[in-house]
Design a protein around this motif. Structure first.
Motif, mmCIF file in Angstrom:
data_model
loop_
_atom_site.group_PDB
_atom_site.id
_atom_site.type_symbol
_atom_site.label_atom_id
_atom_site.label_comp_id
_atom_site.label_asym_id
_atom_site.label_seq_id
_atom_site.Cartn_x
_atom_site.Cartn_y
_atom_site.Cartn_z
ATOM 1 N N MET A 1 72.295 -6.795 23.394
ATOM 2 C CA MET A 1 71.256 -7.217 24.339
ATOM 3 C C MET A 1 69.922 -6.640 23.892
ATOM 4 S SD MET A 1 71.056 -6.456 28.427
ATOM 5 C CE MET A 1 72.660 -7.182 28.655
ATOM 6 N N ALA A 2 68.920 -7.478 23.718
ATOM 7 C CA ALA A 2 67.621 -7.003 23.248
ATOM 8 C C ALA A 2 66.897 -6.263 24.364
ATOM 9 C CB ALA A 2 66.768 -8.179 22.773
ATOM 10 N N GLN A 3 66.106 -5.281 23.992
ATOM 11 C CA GLN A 3 65.337 -4.550 24.987
ATOM 12 C C GLN A 3 64.247 -5.445 25.539
ATOM 13 O OE1 GLN A 3 64.166 -1.279 22.565
ATOM 14 N NE2 GLN A 3 62.250 -2.222 21.960
ATOM 15 N N LEU A 4 63.903 -5.234 26.810
ATOM 16 C CA LEU A 4 62.914 -6.072 27.467
ATOM 17 C C LEU A 4 61.551 -5.954 26.808
ATOM 18 C CD1 LEU A 4 63.654 -5.632 31.253
ATOM 19 C CD2 LEU A 4 63.724 -7.750 29.964
ATOM 20 N N VAL A 5 61.038 -4.754 26.732
ATOM 21 C CA VAL A 5 59.713 -4.517 26.164
ATOM 22 C C VAL A 5 59.727 -3.184 25.456
ATOM 23 C CG1 VAL A 5 57.270 -4.137 26.668
ATOM 24 C CG2 VAL A 5 58.519 -5.826 27.972
ATOM 25 N N PRO A 6 59.280 -3.085 24.217
ATOM 26 C CA PRO A 6 59.269 -1.813 23.520
ATOM 27 C C PRO A 6 58.200 -0.907 24.079
ATOM 28 C CG PRO A 6 58.157 -3.481 22.221
ATOM 29 C CD PRO A 6 58.729 -4.182 23.418
ATOM 30 N N GLN A 7 58.323 0.384 23.800
ATOM 31 C CA GLN A 7 57.300 1.323 24.208
ATOM 32 C C GLN A 7 56.040 1.075 23.385
ATOM 33 O OE1 GLN A 7 57.498 3.610 26.718
ATOM 34 N NE2 GLN A 7 59.418 2.610 27.217
ATOM 35 N N VAL A 8 54.962 0.650 24.024
ATOM 36 C CA VAL A 8 53.731 0.359 23.325
ATOM 37 C C VAL A 8 53.048 1.656 22.937
ATOM 38 C CG1 VAL A 8 53.432 -1.856 24.435
ATOM 39 C CG2 VAL A 8 52.500 0.171 25.527
ATOM 40 N N PHE A 9 52.137 1.590 21.946
ATOM 41 C CA PHE A 9 51.500 2.782 21.406
ATOM 42 C C PHE A 9 50.598 3.442 22.445
ATOM 43 C CE2 PHE A 9 47.856 4.781 19.294
ATOM 44 C CZ PHE A 9 48.501 5.678 18.470
ATOM 45 N N ASP A 10 51.074 4.510 23.056
ATOM 46 C CA ASP A 10 50.282 5.339 23.962
ATOM 47 C C ASP A 10 49.399 4.494 24.862
ATOM 48 O OD1 ASP A 10 49.519 7.702 25.058
ATOM 49 O OD2 ASP A 10 48.128 8.267 23.473
ATOM 50 N N ALA A 11 49.971 3.444 25.438
ATOM 51 C CA ALA A 11 49.179 2.473 26.178
ATOM 52 C C ALA A 11 48.431 3.103 27.347
ATOM 53 C CB ALA A 11 50.079 1.347 26.677
ATOM 54 N N ARG B 1 58.742 -10.158 24.641
ATOM 55 C CA ARG B 1 58.777 -11.063 25.787
ATOM 56 C C ARG B 1 59.286 -12.446 25.359
ATOM 57 N NH1 ARG B 1 55.421 -11.175 30.241
ATOM 58 N NH2 ARG B 1 55.874 -8.952 30.332
ATOM 59 N N ASN B 2 58.865 -12.901 24.188
ATOM 60 C CA ASN B 2 59.307 -14.199 23.684
ATOM 61 C C ASN B 2 60.810 -14.197 23.418
ATOM 62 O OD1 ASN B 2 58.543 -16.926 22.604
ATOM 63 N ND2 ASN B 2 59.434 -16.062 20.738
ATOM 64 N N ILE B 3 61.315 -13.097 22.844
ATOM 65 C CA ILE B 3 62.755 -12.975 22.611
ATOM 66 C C ILE B 3 63.509 -13.025 23.931
ATOM 67 C CG2 ILE B 3 64.573 -11.385 21.850
ATOM 68 C CD1 ILE B 3 62.609 -10.430 19.678
ATOM 69 N N ARG B 4 62.974 -12.352 24.924
ATOM 70 C CA ARG B 4 63.617 -12.336 26.246
ATOM 71 C C ARG B 4 63.674 -13.746 26.826
ATOM 72 N NH1 ARG B 4 63.891 -9.611 31.258
ATOM 73 N NH2 ARG B 4 65.053 -11.050 32.578
ATOM 74 N N ILE B 5 62.603 -14.518 26.674
ATOM 75 C CA ILE B 5 62.581 -15.889 27.189
ATOM 76 C C ILE B 5 63.637 -16.735 26.491
ATOM 77 C CG2 ILE B 5 61.205 -18.006 27.335
ATOM 78 C CD1 ILE B 5 58.741 -16.193 27.703
ATOM 79 N N GLU B 6 63.762 -16.572 25.177
ATOM 80 C CA GLU B 6 64.780 -17.309 24.423
ATOM 81 C C GLU B 6 66.182 -16.930 24.897
ATOM 82 O OE1 GLU B 6 64.006 -16.433 20.355
ATOM 83 O OE2 GLU B 6 62.335 -17.837 20.192
ATOM 84 N N GLU B 7 66.401 -15.643 25.138
ATOM 85 C CA GLU B 7 67.703 -15.192 25.628
ATOM 86 C C GLU B 7 67.990 -15.750 27.009
ATOM 87 O OE1 GLU B 7 68.195 -10.902 23.334
ATOM 88 O OE2 GLU B 7 67.487 -10.950 25.405
ATOM 89 N N ASP B 8 66.967 -15.784 27.868
ATOM 90 C CA ASP B 8 67.137 -16.336 29.213
ATOM 91 C C ASP B 8 67.522 -17.812 29.152
ATOM 92 O OD1 ASP B 8 66.504 -13.911 30.311
ATOM 93 O OD2 ASP B 8 64.446 -14.434 30.831
ATOM 94 N N LEU B 9 66.858 -18.565 28.256
ATOM 95 C CA LEU B 9 67.165 -19.981 28.126
ATOM 96 C C LEU B 9 68.593 -20.180 27.635
ATOM 97 C CD1 LEU B 9 66.340 -22.932 28.170
ATOM 98 C CD2 LEU B 9 65.389 -22.649 25.863
ATOM 99 N N THR B 10 69.004 -19.408 26.634
ATOM 100 C CA THR B 10 70.372 -19.491 26.129
ATOM 101 C C THR B 10 71.372 -19.162 27.220
ATOM 102 O OG1 THR B 10 69.645 -18.874 23.902
ATOM 103 C CG2 THR B 10 71.983 -18.603 24.396
ATOM 104 N N ASP B 11 71.039 -18.142 28.009
ATOM 105 C CA ASP B 11 71.906 -17.724 29.111
ATOM 106 C C ASP B 11 72.083 -18.861 30.114
ATOM 107 O OD1 ASP B 11 73.436 -15.606 30.227
ATOM 108 O OD2 ASP B 11 71.862 -15.224 31.698
ATOM 109 N N GLN B 12 70.976 -19.526 30.471
ATOM 110 C CA GLN B 12 71.032 -20.611 31.440
ATOM 111 C C GLN B 12 71.837 -21.796 30.912
ATOM 112 O OE1 GLN B 12 69.934 -21.033 34.557
ATOM 113 N NE2 GLN B 12 69.009 -19.012 34.798
#
Length: 220
Positions: A1-11, A126-137
């Motif tokens: 399962m891919a992570q939702l969002v990586p830790q951004v650089f000291d955002a 986020r794009n990877i998550r959307i692709e995973e959501d579509l595949t899931d559906q």
């Protein structure tokens, strides 16, 4: 399962340096951060809490597209020329949100390459998550889709440790995310509880998700 969002650089630290064009607001539960159809003129960064992103059809049917957690951006469509908001963002818990005006965000991305790299990584994830959501559906049963949603809400698959408790989310919201009825969600939630995969009181107060729920997603 891919992570939702990586830790951004000291955002958080970099966003504190923005100055003009930046503001912070606290939202109580069920407050609208921005609504579908409003001008898209800023990007948001969720410091704390959870945000529901939803879309309303012309016939008034709501679709829940995502539940966002801490350290996630939303409303970034304005950077790609989006003139109005295509979705509504609503708090589902007490939230601390940073608002960055479009011009300030563009300047920050231009002046701080490391920040820009982290932001791009966020968009790709986020794009990877959307692709995973579509595949899931398309391919998985509603039982598997519900299990996956619960695991994502509990941060399983992210670099950070899973959250022991998920903030209150209604069964109707879960049904909207999964693409099924509330009664089906209730049926599977009770099944997961009987099997010892989750602990909850029916109203989702203090919902505990156990790692054993992964077996539902992985089982063929």
């Amino acid at each position: 399962m891919a992570q939702l969002v990586p830790q951004v650089f000291d955002a958080k630290h970099i966003l504190e340096e923005v100055g003009e064009g930046r503001s912070i607001r606290t939202y109580a539960s069920r407050q609208i951060v921005f609504a579908q159809g409003e001008p898209a003129d800023s990007v948001f960064f969720l410091q704390r809490g959870r945000i529901k992103v939803s879309l309303l059809s012309p016939r008034g049917k709501e679709a829940v597209l995502a539940i966002l957690g801490s350290d996630e951006y939303f409303g970034e469509g304005c950077l790609a020329g989006q003139a109005v908001r295509m979705m509504t963002a609503t708090s589902i818990a007490v939230c601390s949100v940073v608002r960055i005006e479009k011009t300030a965000m563009i300047r920050l991305l231009h002046d701080r390459p490391a920040f820009a790299e982290g932001f791009i990584a966020h968009l790709l994830s986020r794009n990877i998550r959307i692709e995973e959501d579509l595949t899931d559906q398309l391919f998985n049963s509603c039982e598997k889709r519900l299990a996956r949603v619960l695991l994502l809400l509990a941060n399983f698959g992210k670099e950070s440790l899973p959250e022991p408790v998920i903030a209150k989310i209604s069964q109707q919201t879960l049904a909207d995310m999964v693409g099924t009825t509330r009664s089906r969600v209730s049926f599977f939630m009770n099944k997961f509880r009987r099997l010892g995969l989750i602990d909850y009181d029916g109203g989702l107060q203090g919902l505990h998700v156990h790692s054993s729920l992964l077996n539902v997603v992985l089982h063929d």
